[in-house]
Each structure stands twice: as structure tokens, then as C-alpha cells.
Design an enzyme around this catalytic site. Structure first.
Site, PDB file in Angstrom:
ATOM      1  N   GLY A 192       0.810  -1.228   0.000  1.00 54.28           N
ATOM      2  CA  GLY A 192       0.000   0.000   0.000  1.00 54.28           C
ATOM      3  C   GLY A 192       0.838   1.271   0.000  1.00 54.28           C
ATOM      4  CB  THR A 205      -4.297   0.632  -0.486  1.00 53.41           C
ATOM      5  OG1 THR A 205      -5.242   1.034   0.506  1.00 53.41           O
ATOM      6  CG2 THR A 205      -3.479   1.831  -0.923  1.00 53.41           C
ATOM      7  CB  CYS A 238       7.848  -3.178  13.774  1.00 51.43           C
ATOM      8  SG  CYS A 238       7.106  -1.984  14.892  1.00 51.43           S
ATOM      9  CE1 TYR A 265      -8.501   4.327   9.014  1.00 52.70           C
ATOM     10  CE2 TYR A 265      -9.997   5.968   8.069  1.00 52.70           C
ATOM     11  CZ  TYR A 265      -8.779   5.308   8.071  1.00 52.70           C
ATOM     12  OH  TYR A 265      -7.819   5.638   7.131  1.00 52.70           O
ATOM     13  CB  SER A 274      -7.958   9.415   6.924  1.00 57.09           C
ATOM     14  OG  SER A 274      -9.121   9.201   6.173  1.00 57.09           O
TER      15      SER A 274
HETATM   16  N1  LIG Z   1      -6.377   3.680   1.340  1.00 59.47           N
HETATM   17  C1  LIG Z   1      -7.092   4.728   1.709  1.00 59.47           C
HETATM   18  O1  LIG Z   1      -8.171   5.001   1.154  1.00 59.47           O
HETATM   19  C2  LIG Z   1      -6.584   5.648   2.790  1.00 59.47           C
HETATM   20  C3  LIG Z   1      -7.159   6.924   2.901  1.00 59.47           C
HETATM   21  C4  LIG Z   1      -6.725   7.783   3.899  1.00 59.47           C
HETATM   22  C5  LIG Z   1      -5.724   7.390   4.760  1.00 59.47           C
HETATM   23  N2  LIG Z   1      -5.177   6.161   4.633  1.00 59.47           N
HETATM   24  C6  LIG Z   1      -4.134   5.785   5.591  1.00 59.47           C
HETATM   25  O2  LIG Z   1      -2.939   5.462   4.908  1.00 59.47           O
HETATM   26  C7  LIG Z   1      -2.186   4.536   5.688  1.00 59.47           C
HETATM   27  C8  LIG Z   1      -1.757   3.369   4.814  1.00 59.47           C
HETATM   28  O3  LIG Z   1      -2.904   2.620   4.457  1.00 59.47           O
HETATM   29  P1  LIG Z   1      -3.045   1.858   3.061  1.00 59.47           P
HETATM   30  O4  LIG Z   1      -4.174   2.469   2.335  1.00 59.47           O
HETATM   31  O5  LIG Z   1      -1.739   1.748   2.392  1.00 59.47           O
HETATM   32  O6  LIG Z   1      -3.569   0.444   3.583  1.00 59.47           O
HETATM   33  P2  LIG Z   1      -2.968  -1.021   3.429  1.00 59.47           P
HETATM   34  O7  LIG Z   1      -3.930  -1.889   4.136  1.00 59.47           O
HETATM   35  O8  LIG Z   1      -2.643  -1.318   2.009  1.00 59.47           O
HETATM   36  O9  LIG Z   1      -1.576  -0.933   4.216  1.00 59.47           O
HETATM   37  C9  LIG Z   1      -1.507  -0.811   5.600  1.00 59.47           C
HETATM   38  C10 LIG Z   1      -0.238  -1.519   6.075  1.00 59.47           C
HETATM   39  O10 LIG Z   1      -0.183  -1.380   7.503  1.00 59.47           O
HETATM   40  C11 LIG Z   1       0.184  -2.643   8.041  1.00 59.47           C
HETATM   41  N3  LIG Z   1      -0.269  -2.778   9.423  1.00 59.47           N
HETATM   42  C12 LIG Z   1      -1.508  -3.028   9.876  1.00 59.47           C
HETATM   43  N4  LIG Z   1      -1.502  -3.137  11.212  1.00 59.47           N
HETATM   44  C13 LIG Z   1      -0.226  -2.935  11.613  1.00 59.47           C
HETATM   45  C14 LIG Z   1       0.416  -2.934  12.870  1.00 59.47           C
HETATM   46  N5  LIG Z   1      -0.258  -3.192  13.993  1.00 59.47           N
HETATM   47  N6  LIG Z   1       1.743  -2.678  12.911  1.00 59.47           N
HETATM   48  C15 LIG Z   1       2.440  -2.445  11.775  1.00 59.47           C
HETATM   49  N7  LIG Z   1       1.892  -2.460  10.555  1.00 59.47           N
HETATM   50  C16 LIG Z   1       0.569  -2.699  10.475  1.00 59.47           C
HETATM   51  C17 LIG Z   1      -0.477  -3.653   7.127  1.00 59.47           C
HETATM   52  O11 LIG Z   1       0.097  -4.948   7.268  1.00 59.47           O
HETATM   53  C18 LIG Z   1      -0.248  -3.016   5.769  1.00 59.47           C
HETATM   54  O12 LIG Z   1       0.984  -3.400   5.211  1.00 59.47           O
HETATM   55  C19 LIG Z   1      -3.082   4.145   6.866  1.00 59.47           C
HETATM   56  O13 LIG Z   1      -2.727   4.872   8.012  1.00 59.47           O
HETATM   57  C20 LIG Z   1      -4.464   4.549   6.390  1.00 59.47           C
HETATM   58  O14 LIG Z   1      -5.346   4.802   7.459  1.00 59.47           O
HETATM   59  C21 LIG Z   1      -5.568   5.276   3.657  1.00 59.47           C
END
Ligand SMILES: NC(=O)c1ccc[n+]([C@@H]2O[C@H](COP(=O)([O-])OP(=O)(O)OC[C@H]3O[C@@H](n4cnc5c(N)ncnc54)[C@H](O)[C@@H]3O)[C@@H](O)[C@H]2O)c1
Length: 251
Positions: free
Chosen positions: A15, A186, A61, A149, A136
Site C-alpha cells: 500500500g 489499496t 514490527c 477509524y 485521512s
Molecule cells: N487507502 C485509503 O483510502 C486511505 C485513505 C486515507 C488514509 N489512509 C491511511 O494510509 C495509511 C496506509 O494505508 P493503506 O491504504 O496503504 O492500507 P494497506 O492496508 O494497504 O496498508 C496498511 C499496512 O499497515 C500494516 N499494518 C496493519 N496493522 C499494523 C500494525 N499493527 N503494525 C504495523 N503495521 C501494520 C499492514 O500490514 C499493511 O501493510 C493508513 O494509516 C491509512 O489509514 C488510507
């Protein structure tokens, strides 16, 4: 700006965290990637290692575990001798296990921010640096299908903005910035698990309204937050229409 700089990125096996790490490595930074998902982390590490050799290290981690997170910082400093950037990116959506959602998204970001300040503050032997926290659009607006969330992401903004206004932090060269994207393509927004949302239909309606951004859409904003050394305390919304700094509402 990027070459020779050292970064820790949490949740970087896939992601946005993987994309951010790739952007940093491509520009000559050294990166410690880390994730709770060991097998995915291993794959990403192999991929990066083949391209960027000694500039990447990896440490499993779970950001809910303080000792594991401390080890990420220790290993990064031991390997590269410094730290310049922390991206607190690890995040989940899980309204059934809302405690875990708060612990990963908010408490994990607090843990990573505290360690970042400890390693980068000039009065603690660091050279200053940037802490980039992933919030977010759900940190700015209410979201009826993900209340926990949204609470976690509102918390990330309040926490980040508060430290960014602390004179001890500002005077010791540490900046803090929040990125607040709308929907990004993602795994997070996949409708693959009914523990994620309180009402998948509600989520789908909003996704249709806002549309889904590619991860590439977030890269220029990420790069700009790092390059703009005057940028401290800003909270940046990112939608398909563009990026905007959200003004601080004053009472
Ligand atoms: N995708 C969206 O629409 C979106 C929008 C706004 C914000 N975000 C934020 O962006 C960030 C990345 O999310 P993403 O979209 O890439 O999602 P994703 O699910 O693709 O990636 C998240 C990653 O975090 C890891 N993870 C989960 N729990 C964990 C823990 N306890 N310790 C360490 N790693 C952990 C997962 O294994 C994964 O690799 C997040 O903080 C998410 O809230 C995402």
C-alpha cells in the site's frame, strides 16, 4: 534533500507505506521498512534490496508493541548513524475490533511520534527532521460507517498539530505534518471483510461520490511535505480535485 537522508516507515510492506518507501529509495534515501505482516514484508524487502542494496533494511514490527517499535528505531540508527524522517503510516479499518483500530492508528502514531522526537530533537543528539503522520479525510469529517477509524484519525491530527506548536519541538528542529487522503486504491478500501465498516453499502455510496485515487496521486504531496522545510503543523487534505492545507479553526 533526499539523498543520504534516513527514514523509518511503518506499515510499509504494501500500500501507501510501500509506495512512500519506494519514492524515498528512488531519490537516494536510506529506509527501514517495517510491518506486522512478516511474509509481505519479506517480499517487499527482497524487491527493494535487489534495486537499492544497502540503502534498505527491514524489521518486522507491530506498532501496538512499544518494544518492537523501539527496535525499529534502534536498528535504523545503528545501521545508518542518524534519522531524518519518520512516516507513521501503519493503519487499519476495523469497527468490530475498534480497540485494535485505535491502538494501531492513534496509539501507534503516538508511539512512533515520541520515538521520532527522541531520536531527531537537536537537544537529544539528533539533527532535527520531519514526522509525517498519516491521518485521512476521515480525520477531518465525520464518517458514519467508520466511527472508530474516524476517531483515531481525528486523534492523529490533534496530536500532531499539538506537538507541532510546542516550542521545545520547534526549537529543536523537528517538524510535524499530517496527510489526509480521501480514498486511495489499496487493500484498505476493499470490501473483503465485514468487520471493517458499519454498513458496507454506506461506504460504497461515499466511495462512488468521491472516487478512488491512485497511490501515484499522493506522491507529489508526500514529496512536497518533505521538501518544504517551512511546512510545520500543516494538515493536508488530498482528493481527486487536489491538495489543500486545512486551516486551524480558532475559537
Ligand atoms: N487507502 C485509503 O483510502 C486511505 C485513505 C486515507 C488514509 N489512509 C491511511 O494510509 C495509511 C496506509 O494505508 P493503506 O491504504 O496503504 O492500507 P494497506 O492496508 O494497504 O496498508 C496498511 C499496512 O499497515 C500494516 N499494518 C496493519 N496493522 C499494523 C500494525 N499493527 N503494525 C504495523 N503495521 C501494520 C499492514 O500490514 C499493511 O501493510 C493508513 O494509516 C491509512 O489509514 C488510507
Amino acid at each position: 534533500m533526499f539523498s543520504g537522508r534516513v527514514a523509518v516507515v511503518t506499515g510499509s510492506a504494501q500500500g501507501l507505506g510501500k509506495v512512500f518507501s519506494g519514492v524515498l529509495l528512488e531519490r537516494g534515501s536510506k529506509v527501514c521498512i517495517s510491518d506486522v505482516n512478516q511474509s509481505e514484508l519479506e517480499k517487499t524487502y527482497k524487491e527493494f534490496k535487489s534495486k537499492y542494496a544497502e540503502n534498505v533494511i527491514s524489521q518486522q514490527c507491530d506498532v501496538t508493541d512499544s518494544e518492537q517499535l523501539k527496535e525499529v528505531f534502534r536498528k535504523t540508527k545503528d545501521t545508518y548513524g542518524q534519522l531524518d524522517l519518520v512516516v507513521n503510516n501503519a493503519g487499519i479499518v476495523n469497527e468490530k475490533n475498534w480497540q485494535q483500530c485505535i491502538d494501531v492508528n492513534l496509539n501507534g502514531t503516538i508511539r512512533g511520534t515520541m520515538l521520532g522526537m527522541e531520536y531527531m530533537r537537536k537537544d537529544k543528539g539528533g539533527k532535527g527532521g520531519l514526522i509525517l503522520n498519516m491521518s485521512s479525510l476521515a480525520g477531518i469529517f465525520p464518517v458514519n460507517y467508520t466511527p472508530a477509524y474516524a476517531a483515531s484519525k481525528h486523534g492523529v491530527i490533534g496530536y500532531t498539530r499539538s506537538w507541532s506548536m510546542h516550542p521545545d519541538v520547534v526549537n529543536n528542529g523537528v517538524r510535524l505534518v499530517c496527510l489526509c487522503p480521501a480514498f486511495v486504491d489499496t487493500d484498505m478500501i476493499k470490501m473483503d471483510d465485514d468487520s471493517k465498516f458499519v454498513g458496507t453499502d454506506l461506504a460504497q455510496q461515499v466511495i462512488e461520490k468521491f472516487g478512488i485515487m491512485s497511490t501515484d496521486h499522493i506522491i507529489p504531496v508526500f514529496v512536497n511535505a518533505i521538501e518544504d522545510e517551512e511546512n510545520n503543523g500543516s494538515v493536508i487534505s488530498i482528493t481527486l480535485k487536489g491538495a489543500n492545507k486545512i486551516p486551524l479553526p480558532m475559537p
